[in-house]
Write an enzyme that holds these catalytic residues in place. Structure first.
Site, PDB file in Angstrom:
ATOM      1  N   LYS A  22      33.081 108.918  16.694  1.00 13.08           N
ATOM      2  CA  LYS A  22      32.929 109.626  17.973  1.00 13.08           C
ATOM      3  C   LYS A  22      34.116 109.364  18.898  1.00 13.08           C
ATOM      4  O   LYS A  22      34.700 110.304  19.453  1.00 13.08           O
ATOM      5  CB  LYS A  22      31.641 109.167  18.650  1.00 13.08           C
ATOM      6  CG  LYS A  22      31.578 109.460  20.140  1.00 13.08           C
ATOM      7  CD  LYS A  22      30.392 108.759  20.800  1.00 13.08           C
ATOM      8  CE  LYS A  22      30.450 108.775  22.304  1.00 13.08           C
ATOM      9  NZ  LYS A  22      31.125 107.635  22.919  1.00 13.08           N
ATOM     10  N   ASN A  23      34.463 108.097  19.078  1.00 14.04           N
ATOM     11  CA  ASN A  23      35.468 107.809  20.102  1.00 14.04           C
ATOM     12  C   ASN A  23      36.891 108.197  19.678  1.00 14.04           C
ATOM     13  O   ASN A  23      37.790 108.279  20.513  1.00 14.04           O
ATOM     14  CB  ASN A  23      35.373 106.351  20.569  1.00 14.04           C
ATOM     15  CG  ASN A  23      34.131 106.146  21.432  1.00 14.04           C
ATOM     16  OD1 ASN A  23      33.536 107.120  21.922  1.00 14.04           O
ATOM     17  ND2 ASN A  23      33.723 104.903  21.603  1.00 14.04           N
ATOM     18  N   CYS A 117      28.189 107.223  29.999  1.00 14.04           N
ATOM     19  CA  CYS A 117      27.054 106.313  30.102  1.00 14.04           C
ATOM     20  C   CYS A 117      27.195 105.444  31.333  1.00 14.04           C
ATOM     21  O   CYS A 117      28.291 105.051  31.715  1.00 14.04           O
ATOM     22  CB  CYS A 117      26.974 105.443  28.852  1.00 14.04           C
ATOM     23  SG  CYS A 117      26.358 106.342  27.430  1.00 14.04           S
ATOM     24  N   ARG A 122      33.085 102.229  36.387  1.00  9.79           N
ATOM     25  CA  ARG A 122      34.007 102.614  35.311  1.00  9.79           C
ATOM     26  C   ARG A 122      35.263 103.232  35.925  1.00  9.79           C
ATOM     27  O   ARG A 122      35.430 104.446  35.923  1.00  9.79           O
ATOM     28  CB  ARG A 122      33.307 103.581  34.336  1.00  9.79           C
ATOM     29  CG  ARG A 122      32.102 102.941  33.665  1.00  9.79           C
ATOM     30  CD  ARG A 122      31.503 103.802  32.595  1.00  9.79           C
ATOM     31  NE  ARG A 122      32.332 103.905  31.403  1.00  9.79           N
ATOM     32  CZ  ARG A 122      31.967 104.523  30.291  1.00  9.79           C
ATOM     33  NH1 ARG A 122      30.784 105.090  30.205  1.00  9.79           N
ATOM     34  NH2 ARG A 122      32.776 104.581  29.259  1.00  9.79           N
ATOM     35  N   ASP A 125      41.728 103.549  37.221  1.00 14.19           N
ATOM     36  CA  ASP A 125      42.980 103.217  37.901  1.00 14.19           C
ATOM     37  C   ASP A 125      44.144 102.978  36.928  1.00 14.19           C
ATOM     38  O   ASP A 125      45.291 103.295  37.237  1.00 14.19           O
ATOM     39  CB  ASP A 125      42.783 101.975  38.799  1.00 14.19           C
ATOM     40  CG  ASP A 125      42.296 100.776  38.013  1.00 14.19           C
ATOM     41  OD1 ASP A 125      41.215 100.882  37.394  1.00 14.19           O
ATOM     42  OD2 ASP A 125      42.988  99.757  37.982  1.00 14.19           O
ATOM     43  N   ASP A 307      30.302  98.020  22.144  1.00 17.35           N
ATOM     44  CA  ASP A 307      29.422  99.131  21.741  1.00 17.35           C
ATOM     45  C   ASP A 307      28.406  98.711  20.678  1.00 17.35           C
ATOM     46  O   ASP A 307      27.563  99.521  20.272  1.00 17.35           O
ATOM     47  CB  ASP A 307      30.256 100.329  21.251  1.00 17.35           C
ATOM     48  CG  ASP A 307      31.080 100.918  22.392  1.00 17.35           C
ATOM     49  OD1 ASP A 307      30.767 100.646  23.560  1.00 17.35           O
ATOM     50  OD2 ASP A 307      32.051 101.655  22.096  1.00 17.35           O
TER      51      ASP A 307
END
Ligand code: EPU
Length: 433
Positions: A22-23, A117, A122, A125, A307
């Site tokens: 997925k990522n 999520c 989150r 920057d 994760d």
């Protein structure tokens, strides 16, 4: 909307095929925006975050052809917009990659502030620091991030990341591949999907070196051409099935994995008494005896992945003795613990640390997923528990796990997906993503 009904207490046996990562997929799809031509992407997981990413590209003018369930061809030759659709882009975290990709190709991007999520602050920057170091002006206004360059092209530069960030590393990489001159990213993240993105970009004609180490060097090129690329297998999906069999007992063969990516997860499970046999692209995972306590601290790759933290904590809740879990990447990733406690788990959370006192068994209960990996952890808990569980808000789980119900059923689990009429009426605009 659906929910899962699980009759727990059955050991898992059989084989499971792991889908594409997925990522990696949610970065490689936006990276196709950089390509002047057709790129064919294979081994895409069929999950809602991928569907959403493809929809956003289509909205920007990409032509997308579905070749089969896991392969698409994306043609971004005639992209006509650099502004992302607000409602679509705010639903996924990975929409931030559209900034790097659009900025890299057109010197301009207007992208919705990302969703994703909800487990604490989150910030982005470090992404912004990278873009400005490469010469962009970045402003946040009315829910959008506006990034632009005066000349229409970024300039290569030396970027030092203050925190190891997967997203910032990949985003800056995308912005830099067509910048003028050389870029160096220091203190880069090293996750397998970073190497995958670099390999994708290089196969389209980019010049990225050092991905997988903490220094990535990029020589800007004028153009990326089309090509074909297959996404790596999902480390976290594979780890989730390993955790599932650790919790339920049994023996499963996990197919289509890269064993090296699994080492950080395998090491912990072995400490807990799980047997893992590694082959070229499979893992045989068996748990016959009791689970032992261990301590786990999440770290950037090659450390234990955040994760996998909810899934391993769930397994530890069934181990003999008391284990300590330390979450060092996110500041609020224990929201699922209250749900595990409903099932009889004994876990005390103090800021970043969870003290997990193993119990003999969990009991089925009505429980609610609060994010993707938390949802996966609840599925594991329900599979191991005595009695029936009802898991609601499973749309979070389906953001990242392809066919989880079917894959688990093939392993002998008693799990089914049914309509959730309660949630349909409560939902409306409450998608957190
Ligand atoms: N951070 C900053 N500033 C930034 C960026 C990050 O301070 O500009 C901090 C974060 O607050 C966090 C740490 O750095 O404390 C790491 O964040 P990172 O940027 O690495 O996370 P991300 O890129 O937003 C990706 C995955 C997450 C995964 C993390 C860490 C995607 C779309 N998401 O997020 O995956 O937890 O890396 O490995 O790739 C999931 O798949 O369930 C998931 C949440």
């Amino acid at each position: 909307m659906t929910k899962y009904i699980v009759q727990g207490g059955k050991p898992l046996f059989g084989e499971v095929e792991i889908s594409g990562a997925k990522n990696a997929a949610v970065a490689i799809i936006p990276a196709a925006l950089l390509v002047d031509g057709v790129c064919r992407i294979e081994n895409l997981p069929q999950i809602s975050d991928v569907t959403m990413s493809l929809k956003i590209l289509e909205h920007l003018g990409a032509q997308i052809r579905t070749v089969n369930r896991h392969t698409v061809e994306i043609d971004c030759t005639h992209i006509h917009a650099t502004r992302t659709p607000y409602e679509l882009a705010r639903k996924i975290r990975a929409s931030y990659y559209l900034i790097g990709a659009l900025l890299g190709r057109f010197g301009k991007a207007e992208v919705t502030m990302p969703g994703g999520c909800n487990f604490g602050v989150r910030p982005i920057d470090q992404h912004v620091k990278g873009f400005t170091t490469l010469g962009a002006k970045v402003v946040v206004e009315s829910g959008f991030i506006y990034a632009s360059t005066e000349s229409g092209r970024l300039k290569g530069a030396h970027v030092y990341l203050d925190v190891v960030s997967v997203g910032a590393t990949m985003n800056i990489m995308m912005a830099a591949v067509m910048a003028q001159g050389n870029t160096i990213i220091e203190n880069a993240a090293k996750e397998p999907h970073i190497v995958d993105l670099a390999n994708f970009l290089n196969s389209m004609g980019a010049n990225v070196r050092g991905a997988g180490t903490d220094t990535i060097k990029i020589h800007g090129v004028d153009r990326l051409n089309g090509g074909s690329y297959a996404i790596i297998p999902d480390q976290i999906e594979a780890g989730t099935y390993m955790a599932a069999v650790a919790a339920t007992g049994g023996q499963i063969l996990i197919k289509n994995i890269i064993p090296k990516h699994m080492d950080c997860i395998t090491a912990k499970l072995v400490e807990m008494g799980v047997e893992v046999e590694e082959n070229e692209d499979t893992l045989l995972v068996r748990r016959t005896g009791p689970l032992q306590k261990t301590n786990v601290k999440t770290m950037p790759y090659p450390g234990f992945p955040t994760d996998m933290q909810p899934q391993i904590t769930t397994v530890l809740s069934l181990a003999e003795g008391t284990s300590l879990v330390t979450e060092s990447v996110w500041n609020n990733r224990y929201r699922y613990v209250d749900e595990l406690k409903r099932m009889g788990a004994s876990i005390q959370v103090d800021e970043k640390t969870a003290v997990v006192e193993g119990v003999d068994h969990l009991t089925g209960a009505p429980i609610q997923a609060c994010d993707l990996r938390a949802g996966a952890a609840l599925v594991i808990a329900a599979l191991a528990a005595h009695g029936e569980s009802e898991i609601s808000h499973v749309q979070y789980i389906e953001r990242g796990y392809e066919n989880i119900v079917e894959k688990l059923r093939a392993l002998g689990a008693d799990i089914r997906s049914v309509d959730d009429l309660d949630q349909q009426s409560e939902l409306g605009a409450a998608y957190i993503g």
